[in-house]
Design an enzyme around this catalytic site. Structure first.
Site, PDB file in Angstrom:
ATOM      1  N   HIS A  30     -68.774  57.947 -34.832  1.00  0.00           N
ATOM      2  CA  HIS A  30     -68.959  58.554 -36.153  1.00  0.00           C
ATOM      3  C   HIS A  30     -70.367  58.237 -36.641  1.00  0.00           C
ATOM      4  CE1 HIS A  30     -64.887  59.912 -36.870  1.00  0.00           C
ATOM      5  NE2 HIS A  30     -64.406  58.732 -36.518  1.00  0.00           N
TER       6      HIS A  30
ATOM      7  N   CYS B   9     -64.757  61.935 -32.135  1.00  0.00           N
ATOM      8  CA  CYS B   9     -63.542  61.124 -32.250  1.00  0.00           C
ATOM      9  C   CYS B   9     -62.301  61.972 -31.934  1.00  0.00           C
ATOM     10  CB  CYS B   9     -63.455  60.467 -33.623  1.00  0.00           C
ATOM     11  SG  CYS B   9     -62.307  59.058 -33.654  1.00  0.00           S
TER      12      CYS B   9
END
EC number: 4.1.1.81
Length: 863
Positions: free
Chosen positions: A802, A704
């Site tokens: 994630h 991310c």
């Protein structure tokens, strides 16, 4: 049949009801239903040291405070051990020829008169006139005995009728008959919203009595005050014993004089509650209510039911005490008096009346609250989240439909539901423990710190905007309404709700606008379990200290205590447990041991930042995996699955000196990528990471925000993260990122192309990333959208997913690639199943064995 002279004798009432005195709902005593002021408990503690000395027999400090507040000279003030003590002295001091009272009235007047054995004339207040005093009836009696001195007792407002006097008319008659003495009993004057005390109009032949017992809700402390002429006050004082008022009572009264807000708040709340109570009672046709300006209501029972039988049925069957008024002179035998209590308590007496007279319990308009238990803590990181998950799993195992709830969560580790809505990671885990899907109603407010001052506010799963503490504090009342809606909606679908509090329950500076601890417990009608972490040290002090910061209504919500993360022999805690249980009158409900290798994700960054998750043991034959810590790290739980592997050591690194040459370096997610990248530049880690990219040994992985950092540039045209506008990345991947206004929130199922394995997780980011050079696409979702890139070597790669390492097959294949590069044999088979189900069952087993689950179930109505 001997009826009690006064209400509120809980010992006697409990004997008749066959229960504990605390089980009695007492409508017989007219005490402030709000309870005593919040400052009382700590104030009493501060005055304990004064008990080693006798009180000032003249109560100089208190009298000066009264003089300063009301302008009454100290010589015109006498203090008593309750108003009743003062009333008993008055006949002896006045030495009247006869007494005159308006009945029905407080029985203490007659009691005082009888001690001197002087004649007592009664003027009857007429029911048809709503028991309002006809001053001319008094005048007629006084005129009939022109040469005699009368002692007149009048209640203002009167007890049991609640009717106030006509001040103008009373002052006229006081002036007209100056040879007589008029006692105006204002014991309940503080409850009158249109207060018209006689204090400023007091004359030489008037004695004014007030009581702080009722308004302060302190009948056990006893404090009354008499205002009269210096001569009368002097003579009353001579009849009283020295030190008749204890120093604590005097100090409390002195403090209370300044607390106008408490008295005004009490008046306004009681006014509202009384109006609703009167409205509900008026709908029951067997009751006739009389208008009252006090905090109690006189009621006439129109049914033929025996009043004694009625009061006994209320007491024995419903544990409700009311004042039987049969022994009030001037009333027939079908009157009762009830105090105004809280709305919830008032509803109970309405239901009881309805059931007694109609034979069926009146249905409530509002749905009964779903049974709930709430975990609150003495501090952050005491185990509230894990215990919530444990109890959810225990209830689920026992076939009970249960859901978790946390009104407001401040965490960097969030989770995205299947509907693309963001909630706290802890609530997602708790939902899994309850064997249900995560739902935004479980965590309606999520706060994600974006810098030192601001947090992104997420309401019902969607970002609202960023707010600083002051702005959010002002927004909280609106936020709490959203919380209530979410809770009610969730609770309507489940049999039990397990609620998690936040931080510490003892944060007195945050209580005013609390929406996550006691205010939430109060709204949900939840029993609170207070959790202390013995690993923190000072366990019993923290439990006791937390209790001491709680107001009385908050203390009543606390069901008991839990000692968490204990290592050692439980016998060592016996002395402390006995002390805390005796001091608080609350039980220790369990001692939960420290559970090794629990393998459950941590809620937020507290445990991470503390260093407790940093493996500093010898590397030996394991792979060296490093996670770079950054100030605004988010979703550090992405490495939890790696930490569980037997051939992996995970280190947390913050400085160049600690970095070394790891096998894998992971740049985590960030709540503020530009700020955290600046930090990496400042501490020299960017240069070191760039150097590691050239060693042919280290895999460099970005997740991310870390993925964005690995690229050439990050552009922030809308100034979402800073006023900087853009920043140069580490330039290890030929990608660029633009931070967009809208946040991408969604669950992800994708294929890792190099290993041909399936992965899953979730996206939480503002960025839109594209390749601008020689990169390889390594992750594609089911729509063939690119979710990750690597450099040509495959050693440097990043993704928006994630939880990418949570899948066992992908994690093992990836680690085996690293092993092969290091010259180690691949392990091939999955070594550990990152199976939260097994971990949750293990957690539930430990907690079930450690807590008094049967008692908790009974509290939930499940026993």
């Amino acid at each position: 049949m001997n009826l009690p002279e006064h209400g509120g004798n809980l010992i006697e009432l409990s004997k008749k009801a066959g229960c504990n005195p605390k089980e009695i709902l007492d409508f017989s005593a007219n005490i402030n239903p709000l309870g005593f002021p919040e400052w009382l408990r700590p104030f009493l503690h501060s005055k304990i040291e004064d008990l080693i000395s006798y009180p000032d027999p003249n109560y100089t400090s208190l009298k000066k405070k009264i003089h300063s507040k009301y302008g009454i000279c100290t010589e015109q003030i006498v203090l008593g051990n309750g108003a009743s003590e003062l009333i008993l002295q008055i006949p002896f001091v006045v030495q009247a020829d006869y007494a005159l009272i308006a009945v029905p009235c407080y029985s203490g007047y007659k009691e005082a008169i009888s001690l001197l054995k002087i004649p007592c004339i009664e003027v009857t207040l007429k029911e048809e006139k709503q028991f309002r005093l006809d001053i001319n009836e008094l005048r007629d009696v006084l005129k009939s005995k022109p040469d005699q001195k009368a002692l007149v007792f009048l209640g203002h407002p009167n007890n049991p009728t609640g009717v106030t006097l006509d001040k103008i008319e009373v002052l006229k008659i006081v002036q007209e008959f100056q040879n007589s003495v008029f006692v105006i009993d204002e014991s309940f004057i503080h409850f009158c919203t249109n207060e018209s005390s006689f204090l400023k109009d007091k004359t030489e032949n008037m004695i004014l009595i007030q009581s702080m017992t009722k308004i302060l809700a302190l009948p056990g402390l006893r404090i009354g005050i008499c205002y009269a002429s210096p001569l009368i006050c002097s003579n009353i004082s001579k009849r009283l014993p020295t030190w008749n008022v204890n120093s604590i009572a005097a100090s409390v009264y002195e403090k209370a004089i300044s607390d106008e807000d408490y008295i005004e708040n009490s008046k306004q709340n009681i006014k509202i509650w009384k109006e609703k109570l009167i409205y509900d009672l008026s709908n029951l046709e067997f009751l006739n209510l009389f208008s009252s300006e006090a905090n109690f209501i006189l009621i006439k029972i129109l049914d033929n039911k025996n009043i004694f039988d009625l009061t006994q049925e209320l007491l024995i069957k419903y544990k409700i005490a009311v004042r039987n008024c049969e022994n009030f002179s001037g009333l027939s035998k079908n009157f009762i008096r009830i105090a105004v209590r809280t709305p919830e308590e008032n509803k109970k007496i309405i239901d009881a009346f309805s059931n007694i007279f109609y034979g069926t319990r009146q249905r409530l308009k509002s749905r009964k609250k779903t049974p709930s238990i709430m975990f609150q803590g003495t501090a952050s990181n005491v185990g509230k989240s894990i215990l919530t998950a444990a109890l959810c799993r225990i209830l689920s195992q026992d076939g009970i439909k249960v859901a978790p709830f946390k009104s407001q969560n401040m965490a960097l580790n969030s989770f995205v539901t299947l509907n693309g809505e963001e909630i706290g990671r802890a609530q997602a885990l708790q939902a899994q423990a309850a064997k249900i899907l995560p739902d935004i109603r479980m965590n309606p407010i999520l706060l994600k710190p974006s810098n030192e001052k601001d947090s992104q506010v997420i309401i019902n799963g969607k970002p609202l905007n960023s707010m600083n503490f002051k702005d959010y504090d002002q927004y909280k009342p609106i936020a709490f309404e959203e919380v209530k809606k979410s809770y009610d909606s969730l609770a309507s679908e489940y049999n039990v709700i397990i609620i998690e509090g936040a931080g510490s329950a003892s944060e007195v500076n945050l209580k005013k606008n609390d929406i996550v601890n006691m205010k939430m417990a109060e709204y949900a009608k939840a029993d609170v379990l207070l959790v202390g972490n013995i690993d923190h040290g000072g366990l019993f002090g923290s439990l006791l200290g937390t209790m001491e910061t709680l107001t009385e209504w908050e203390r009543k919500l606390v069901f008991g205590f839990i000692i968490n993360r204990f290592r050692g022999a439980k016998e060592l805690l016996k002395t402390g447990i006995n002390y805390i249980e005796e001091y608080t009158n609350k039980p220790i409900l369990g001692i939960v041991p420290y559970i090794k290798n629990l393998k459950l994700p941590e809620e937020d960054s507290l445990e991470f930042k503390s260093g407790a998750l940093d493996d500093t043991s010898k590397l030996e034959e394991r792979l060296d995996v490093v996670l770079i810590d950054i100030p605004r790290i988010s979703n550090h739980t992405d490495i939890d699955a790696l930490r569980a592997e037997p051939d992996v050591r995970v280190r947390i690194v913050r400085t160049v000196e600690d970095l070394g040459e790891p096998d894998v370096l992971i740049l985590p997610g960030s709540k503020n990528v530009i700020s955290d990248l600046n930090h990496l530049y400042d501490v020299g880690l960017v240069n070191k990471i760039f150097a590691l990219s050239r060693n042919q040994k280290t895999d460099i992985v970005g997740i991310c925000g870390g993925y964005q950092m690995l690229g050439k540039n990050i552009f922030d045209p809308y100034r979402i993260e800073s006023d900087q506008g853009s920043i140069q990345g580490i330039s290890l991947l030929q990608i660029e990122t633009i931070l967009e206004k809208n946040k991408s929130l969604k669950r992800v199922f994708a294929t890792h192309i190099p290993t041909k394995t399936e992965v899953e997780g979730y996206e939480i980011h503002h960025g839109k990333t594209k390749s601008i050079g020689n990169t390889r696409v390594i992750l594609l979702n089911e729509k063939a959208e690119e979710l990750g890139h690597s450099d040509p070597t495959g050693r440097i790669w990043g993704t928006y997913i994630h939880g990418i390492f949570d899948k066992d097959e992908f994690r093992r294949k990836y680690l085996d690639q690293i092993r092969i590069r290091k010259g180690k044999s691949p392990l091939v088979k999955v070594q550990v199943s990152y199976n939260l189900e097994k971990s949750l069952d293990r957690l539930a087993r430990y907690v079930r064995q450690s807590l008094n689950i049967n008692l908790i179930y009974r509290k939930l109505g499940l026993g």
